[in-house]
Design an enzyme around this catalytic site. Structure first.
Site, PDB file in Angstrom:
ATOM      1  N   CYS A  80     -45.088  18.854  -7.850  1.00  0.00           N
ATOM      2  CA  CYS A  80     -45.006  19.963  -7.941  1.00  0.00           C
ATOM      3  C   CYS A  80     -45.480  20.715  -8.977  1.00  0.00           C
ATOM      4  CB  CYS A  80     -43.696  20.382  -7.484  1.00  0.00           C
ATOM      5  SG  CYS A  80     -42.527  20.280  -8.874  1.00  0.00           S
ATOM      6  N   GLU A 107     -41.068  12.425 -11.596  1.00  0.00           N
ATOM      7  CA  GLU A 107     -41.825  12.507 -12.637  1.00  0.00           C
ATOM      8  C   GLU A 107     -41.333  13.004 -14.088  1.00  0.00           C
ATOM      9  OE1 GLU A 107     -42.045  14.087  -9.882  1.00  0.00           O
ATOM     10  OE2 GLU A 107     -44.138  14.693  -9.132  1.00  0.00           O
ATOM     11  N   HIS A 113     -36.666  15.813 -11.248  1.00  0.00           N
ATOM     12  CA  HIS A 113     -37.734  15.202 -10.638  1.00  0.00           C
ATOM     13  C   HIS A 113     -38.185  13.815 -11.198  1.00  0.00           C
ATOM     14  CE1 HIS A 113     -38.940  18.997  -8.347  1.00  0.00           C
ATOM     15  NE2 HIS A 113     -37.710  19.074  -8.212  1.00  0.00           N
ATOM     16  N   CYS A 117     -43.518  19.635 -12.194  1.00  0.00           N
ATOM     17  CA  CYS A 117     -44.060  18.295 -12.649  1.00  0.00           C
ATOM     18  C   CYS A 117     -45.397  18.460 -12.960  1.00  0.00           C
ATOM     19  CB  CYS A 117     -43.701  17.272 -11.541  1.00  0.00           C
ATOM     20  SG  CYS A 117     -41.982  17.097 -11.236  1.00  0.00           S
TER      21      CYS A 117
HETATM   22 ZN   LIG Z   1     -41.600  18.007  -9.483  1.00  0.00          ZN
END
Ligand SMILES: [Zn+2]
Length: 142
Positions: free
Chosen positions: A77, A49, A47, A80
């Site tokens: 999410c 991040e 992801h 993260c």
């Molecule tokens: Zn994430």
């Protein structure tokens, strides 16, 4: 956030959902950037991040990113949000809310959970329409 949006805009070239992130030092220096790369790399944890945090940690040689701000186009999410707490960033800034999976105020609020030993400041809604628009356009095309 403009730089995070630029990162996000580069993600769909690989079929990845357009989310971009930037880690800034206290003085505003960019320490790391990332964009979603799950499709590009086959890595479920790739992801924006996480990739930006890794880049910043690599650059500083420190896992502790105290004093830093992470800016991301979409609400983090749970994974993260957990990574943001563990990296000890001071601040999380995001654009679009994620009502279905957001863990920084929408569905959960992992980053401000009082049971955890670190709680970054959270700033929401920065360039929200632009951040959300990028995602809407991506999913409309699919
Ligand atoms: Zn994430």
């Amino acid at each position: 956030m403009r730089q995070a949006l630029d990162e996000a805009a580069r993600a769909p070239g690989t079929g990845d959902v357009p989310v971009g992130a930037v880690v800034l030092a206290a003085d505003g220096t960019v320490l790391g950037t990332g964009r979603n790369a799950r499709e590009a790399t086959g890595d479920p944890t790739a992801h924006a991040e996480v990739l930006a945090l890794r880049a910043a940690a690599f650059r500083t040689g420190e896992w502790r990113l105290t004093g830093c701000t992470l800016v991301v186009t979409l609400e983090p999410c749970t994974m993260c949000a957990g990574a943001l707490v563990l990296s000890r960033v001071d601040r999380v800034v995001y654009g679009a809310r994620d009502a279905k999976a957001g863990a920084a105020g929408s569905l959960w609020d992992v980053v401000r959970d009082r049971r955890l030993n670190h709680r970054p400041e959270v700033i929401t809604g920065v360039l929200e329409a632009e951040c959300a628009g990028l995602l809407t356009a991506f999913f409309r095309e699919r």
